[in-house]
Structures are given as C-alpha cells and as structure tokens.
Design an enzyme around this catalytic site. Sequence first.
Site, PDB file in Angstrom:
ATOM      1  N   TYR A  62     -42.904  47.770  11.680  1.00  0.00           N
ATOM      2  CA  TYR A  62     -40.942  46.746  11.197  1.00  0.00           C
ATOM      3  C   TYR A  62     -40.305  47.507  10.713  1.00  0.00           C
ATOM      4  CZ  TYR A  62     -43.054  42.168  12.800  1.00  0.00           C
ATOM      5  OH  TYR A  62     -43.381  41.136  13.606  1.00  0.00           O
ATOM      6  N   HIS A 129     -52.222  42.591  15.740  1.00  0.00           N
ATOM      7  CA  HIS A 129     -51.085  42.181  16.647  1.00  0.00           C
ATOM      8  C   HIS A 129     -50.734  42.075  18.170  1.00  0.00           C
ATOM      9  CE1 HIS A 129     -46.291  43.854  15.668  1.00  0.00           C
ATOM     10  NE2 HIS A 129     -46.354  42.230  15.922  1.00  0.00           N
ATOM     11  N   TYR A 225     -24.515  33.051  23.565  1.00  0.00           N
ATOM     12  CA  TYR A 225     -24.827  32.887  24.729  1.00  0.00           C
ATOM     13  C   TYR A 225     -24.299  32.062  25.454  1.00  0.00           C
ATOM     14  CZ  TYR A 225     -28.280  37.062  22.599  1.00  0.00           C
ATOM     15  OH  TYR A 225     -28.809  37.693  22.146  1.00  0.00           O
ATOM     16  N   SER A 237     -22.009  47.873  19.280  1.00  0.00           N
ATOM     17  CA  SER A 237     -22.252  47.303  18.159  1.00  0.00           C
ATOM     18  C   SER A 237     -23.263  47.106  17.758  1.00  0.00           C
ATOM     19  CB  SER A 237     -21.227  46.164  18.224  1.00  0.00           C
ATOM     20  OG  SER A 237     -21.719  45.439  18.871  1.00  0.00           O
ATOM     21  N   ALA A 238     -23.561  46.466  16.249  1.00  0.00           N
ATOM     22  CA  ALA A 238     -25.003  45.424  16.232  1.00  0.00           C
ATOM     23  C   ALA A 238     -25.153  44.480  16.403  1.00  0.00           C
ATOM     24  CB  ALA A 238     -24.680  45.377  14.668  1.00  0.00           C
ATOM     25  N   ARG A 296     -30.458  37.918   9.778  1.00  0.00           N
ATOM     26  CA  ARG A 296     -29.643  39.470   9.637  1.00  0.00           C
ATOM     27  C   ARG A 296     -29.021  39.540   8.388  1.00  0.00           C
ATOM     28  NH1 ARG A 296     -27.132  41.837  14.289  1.00  0.00           N
ATOM     29  NH2 ARG A 296     -27.569  39.050  15.432  1.00  0.00           N
ATOM     30  N   LEU A 301     -29.431  33.259   7.214  1.00  0.00           N
ATOM     31  CA  LEU A 301     -30.906  32.507   6.060  1.00  0.00           C
ATOM     32  C   LEU A 301     -30.298  30.927   5.824  1.00  0.00           C
ATOM     33  CD1 LEU A 301     -33.367  32.513   5.438  1.00  0.00           C
ATOM     34  CD2 LEU A 301     -33.072  33.608   3.861  1.00  0.00           C
TER      35      LEU A 301
END
Length: 354
Positions: A62, A129, A225, A237-238, A296, A301
Amino acid sequence: MSHTLDTYRLLGRSGLRVSPLALGTATFGTEWGWGAERNEARKMFDLYVERGGNFIDTANTYTNGSSERLLGEFTRDNRESLVLATKYTTLRRPGDPNSGGAHRKSLFASVEASLRQLNTDYIDLLYLHVWDFRTPVEEILRGLDDLVRQGKILYAAISNAPAWQVSRMQTIADLRGWSPLVALQIEYNLAERGGERDLIPMAREMGLGVVPYSPLAGGVLTGKYSHDDLTATHAASADSTRKSFNAALGTVTERILTIAGAVREIAAELDRTPAQVGLAWLLHHPDVTAPVIGARAPAQLEDNLGALEVDFTASQLARLNTIGGIELGYPHAMLASDHIRRVTGGDLRIETRR
C-alpha cells in the site's frame, strides 16, 4: 441497534476481539496520487484509536510501503493493544518474479519486510492478498502454519480468492492440524454483492469472519458522483484522480448510480449522510464482522464513524436489500425454489436460527 468501536466482535472461529469497523490505511501516504500525508494520517489514526478502535488494516505494498512505515511509527506506544492486519502476494519489486505470489519464498520475505516496516516483532493477522492460481494450497498453508509456530504471525486469513479454494484450504488445515484461516476479506457493498452467491455462505460454514473492503464502492455510494461522471474526463487533481480511477475500473455505471440514489433517499429520511447509510447496512449484516473504512481526511473518517449510530426501520432495510440485490443463479436459485421445497420436504417445518 447502534454500535461503538469498543463493542468488539470475535473474528471468525478465533477468540480475537476486533472493532466493528476496521481502519483501512491504503490512504496513508500520497504515492498513489491521492491519500493523506503524514500529519493527516496521524490525526486519523489517533481519532480511530481514541474512540476505542483496535483493528488496523494495511498491506505490504500500500502506497509503495508508506502505509506500513507510517503505522510502524504511529503504533510505537500502543502496539500490543492493536490488531494489525497486513497482506502479501503483490509484487514488492517489479521485475523480480519471486517478490510476489503466494509461494513460500514470497511469503517469508514479505513477512520479514512487513515486520521491519511495521517496527514490530509479530503480525496479528496476515492475509493472502490475491489468489495466484499457481501455488499449491499445501505450500501456502504449511508456510502460514510455520509462521504461526514461529510467532511471527498470530492468525492467517485470505482475500480475493475463489470460494471453493478457500473451503478446500480450510478443510486441509483442519485435517492436518495446521493453523486455520480466520478471516475472509472481499469486496462487498450495496453495489457489489457477488459474495452472496458462494463466498459469504462459505465463510459462515467454515468459520471465517467476513471483512469487506471498498464498503462504499470506491466512494460511488457517497453521493458525490452523477451521470456526468459516466463519460467525463477529469482533471488531475487529488479528488478527480480517484474519480478517473473509478471510471477506469468500471465502477461508475447506471446501475450503481441508481443504487446510490436510493442510498441518498434513505440518508435524507434519517438525517444522515449517504456514506453512513452504506456503512451501516454492512454493520447490520449478520455475516459481516468489520467493514474496512478508508478516509483521506479526519473529517471524512469522523463522518464514516457516524455509521455506528445509524438505525434502520425494517422498511428501510428491506429497500436497501432489494435495490442492490442480485440473481443468485444456479444452483442457489433452484435449491431455494418452492418446487424443490415441496419435493424434498413437503409440509415439513423446521425453525432455523443463527
């Protein structure tokens, strides 16, 4: 039925106590084009732990290893109080064929690297995984059992694998006295319910706790969305990077946007956010142990943790169950039909409990 992070659940057939929401840390680090830099990641870690959370989820690759390294720093003072889960099988060094896969060399090297990065002597829970279709299951199971016997991992688990292989592995482990698998991590949410055909019933029968990842379908169930995102080209962009990533994966579809619309409607009825409703649906699922939430920013959170307080009416829960429902297909649909019930049981009535 509300929940709290410090109202713990047992993980599968083990006695291990874990929080009902796991903190996913694939967002710890910015190497993938989105995510949280160190200080923001630390705030999220502290927020989760201060609320009583103890179940931390990461993987060896990750954010190119930053996730494990940051956790190694963050857990320095409370390592023993936490359940750290990591994973192996993804390539650690592109071009090196043995730096990935499920085989013994990859397993042992990956665990040693994770121990160094996590700054710990042991891993609480290690997932295979991604299934590689090449390594014999006996090699995988024996390797995991050896690591348990050495004390380098405490419990073994699996992710992204066919149900028949997982059940076969569990049976072999039981017959040979090797360490069993205690958890199954799968993609599962209101939009992706394929696990209901075989994986979740298998986990119930074989004693694996279900730990869903992508509980909000990559963010599509958050209501951010729209139909414009079906064909839009996003700037780099992020936020839009993640949107482009989801579009490339095919996770933004008419069907999923319809499900997201139903989630928004119920969220409005409850005065909650769509993210809280999507997560709460999983929290109320009898076969789910702990969804993995990935944020993020601390505010995101905080919103996700609000799912612990969501209660549904029977009608709302039925609507959610229906809107994302799937056809179970053969043989499940046939075995559940009225005809089969008549020819196999007649008027027999049996009370079933879980």
